[in-house]
Design an enzyme around this catalytic site. Structure first.
Site, short mmCIF file in Angstrom:
data_model
loop_
_atom_site.label_atom_id
_atom_site.label_comp_id
_atom_site.label_asym_id
_atom_site.label_seq_id
_atom_site.Cartn_x
_atom_site.Cartn_y
_atom_site.Cartn_z
N CYS A 274 -1.80 -3.63 -56.55
CA CYS A 274 -2.59 -4.34 -55.54
C CYS A 274 -2.04 -4.10 -54.14
O CYS A 274 -2.13 -2.98 -53.63
CB CYS A 274 -2.70 -5.81 -55.90
SG CYS A 274 -4.06 -6.65 -55.05
N GLN A 278 -1.51 -0.52 -51.99
CA GLN A 278 -1.94 -0.22 -50.62
C GLN A 278 -0.76 0.17 -49.74
O GLN A 278 -0.86 1.11 -48.93
CB GLN A 278 -2.66 -1.43 -50.05
CG GLN A 278 -3.94 -1.79 -50.79
CD GLN A 278 -4.38 -3.23 -50.56
OE1 GLN A 278 -3.78 -3.95 -49.76
NE2 GLN A 278 -5.42 -3.65 -51.26
N HIS A 358 -5.19 -5.32 -61.61
CA HIS A 358 -4.12 -6.14 -62.17
C HIS A 358 -3.99 -5.95 -63.68
O HIS A 358 -4.63 -6.64 -64.46
CB HIS A 358 -4.37 -7.62 -61.86
CG HIS A 358 -4.08 -7.98 -60.44
ND1 HIS A 358 -2.82 -8.36 -60.02
CD2 HIS A 358 -4.85 -7.99 -59.34
CE1 HIS A 358 -2.83 -8.60 -58.72
NE2 HIS A 358 -4.07 -8.38 -58.28
N GLU A 360 -1.68 -6.86 -65.56
CA GLU A 360 -1.03 -8.01 -66.19
C GLU A 360 -1.98 -9.16 -66.44
O GLU A 360 -1.64 -10.10 -67.16
CB GLU A 360 0.13 -8.50 -65.31
CG GLU A 360 -0.25 -9.46 -64.21
CD GLU A 360 -1.09 -8.87 -63.09
OE1 GLU A 360 -1.73 -9.60 -62.34
OE2 GLU A 360 -1.08 -7.61 -62.96
#
Length: 384
Positions: A274, A278, A358, A360
């Site tokens: 995430c 970036q 994500h 996870e």
């Protein structure tokens, strides 16, 4: 409770739109960037995700609060959102794991909520016009304020562009994560505990708890360091690999992060998720830009370019990496099938990779858990 007993509340957007509903949670007013999330469940994980700092979150699923809240399904120590917008607050909660209701949970955290507004109309507005700043007015003392006063307050609030929120949510000092593995309730079928352990240093830009659990699950002994850590600080922890976490705000505003990442590149394997993805793009001299309404939900289709495999992913981000800005030695590994934005990067010769989504979060399927195993294998093979 009848509607006559409920406290009136308003949501005012910077374009002048006013939504009227009823307050729940804290008796206060908060400003923030108004965004929407399309998940049908998981509201507690959303509320406690540090990546939502500075944002007022609207849920598109109409009934929220029906299973209450518990002590396990949290992604940080407290709710992080600025406010919560829903169509209907469930009058009852029913789940054997529940220990509190949503109203009490938000009240204790000082976070206002509004129910009874047309969340579908709000979502359509944000999709067509883009996310915008707003004020959620739930304080009884604010009832006397004119609608125009609230709109002015929204327009005067902080813009997400240029806002370094990672420094706000990051830990202040380093610590060892020792809260154990994933629970059987959240463990993928292909997760395997490994005997060969290794050291991972996590740079905390707003890390989610389940990311740390997933790293432990694949064999990592984890040390967490603040977002202000330099490359020398990170290397002083003697890591076998470095993880760059998720987090809120504008990636281009995170002071020192690209320089820190460049100082680690080639010295230790790197994995970013995430905001960490970036920041890795920025470290490789790429650019980031703000999306019109972002990706927030548990059903985003992503294709891995090398295999053609499609993963159903959980996402929460408002910025993206510009693929045209990336140098020739950086490969785009994953693509969002909805809008073709970049979802993954990898250095062609050095042990560095990242994903925008994500892995996870496990929004039902565990399609993306393999990425933690990929990082483990990269770490264990590095230098051999």
């Amino acid at each position: 409770m009848s509607t006559t007993e409920k406290r009136p509340a308003r949501l005012a957007l910077e374009d002048g739109t006013i939504y009227r509903g009823f307050a729940f949670g804290a008796n206060t007013d908060h400003t923030g960037e108004v965004v929407f999330n399309t998940s049908m469940a998981g509201y507690q994980e959303i509320l406690t995700d540090p990546s939502y700092t500075g944002q007022i979150v609207a849920m598109t699923y109409p009934l929220i609060g029906n299973y209450g809240v518990n002590t396990d399904d949290v992604e940080s120590s407290k709710p992080q959102v600025e406010g919560f917008i829903i169509r209907e607050l469930s009058a009852m909660r029913s789940n054997y794991r529940s220990h509190d209701d949503l109203t009490g949970y938000l009240s204790k955290a000082g976070i206002p909520g509004i129910e009874g507004i047309d969340t579908r109309a709000l979502t359509r507005k944000l999709r067509s016009a883009g996310v915008m700043r707003g004020v959620l007015s739930c304080a009884e003392s604010s009832a006397r304020l004119a609608d125009g006063d609230l709109v002015d307050k929204a327009r005067a609030s902080e813009k997400m562009e240029g806002w370094n929120l990672a420094s706000k949510v990051s830990c202040k000092k380093s610590y060892a994560w020792n809260d154990g593995f994933l629970t059987d309730f959240g463990r993928p079928n292909d997760a395997a505990l490994v005997k060969e352990r290794f050291k991972v240093t996590c740079v905390d830009y707003g890390v989610k708890t389940n990311i740390l659990r997933c790293l432990v699950e694949v064999g990592a002994d984890v040390t967490v360091v603040p977002a202000t850590a330099t490359a020398a600080d990170v290397l002083a922890t003697k890591p076998n690999g470095v993880f760059l976490s998720n987090g809120p705000g504008d990636p281009a505003a995170v002071t020192g992060a690209p320089e820190m990442i460049r100082g680690l590149t080639g010295k230790v394997p790197l994995f970013g998720i995430c905001l960490g993805h970036q920041l890795m793009g920025l470290a490789f001299n790429g650019r980031t830009y703000k999306l019109k309404f972002g990706h927030r939900g548990a059903n985003q289709p992503v294709r891995e370019e090398s295999t053609g495999k499609v993963e159903i992913t959980s996402q929460n981000h408002g910025f993206a990496v510009d693929p045209q800005s990336l140098p020739a030695d950086i490969a785009v590994t994953h693509i969002n099938l909805n809008d073709k934005t970049v979802e993954g990067l990898q250095h062609k010769s050095l042990p560095c990779f990242s994903v925008q989504y994500h892995p996870e979060a496990s929004p039902g399927p565990h399609d993306s858990f393999y990425l933690f195993g990929r990082f483990r294998d990269m770490v264990l093979s590095f230098g051999k």
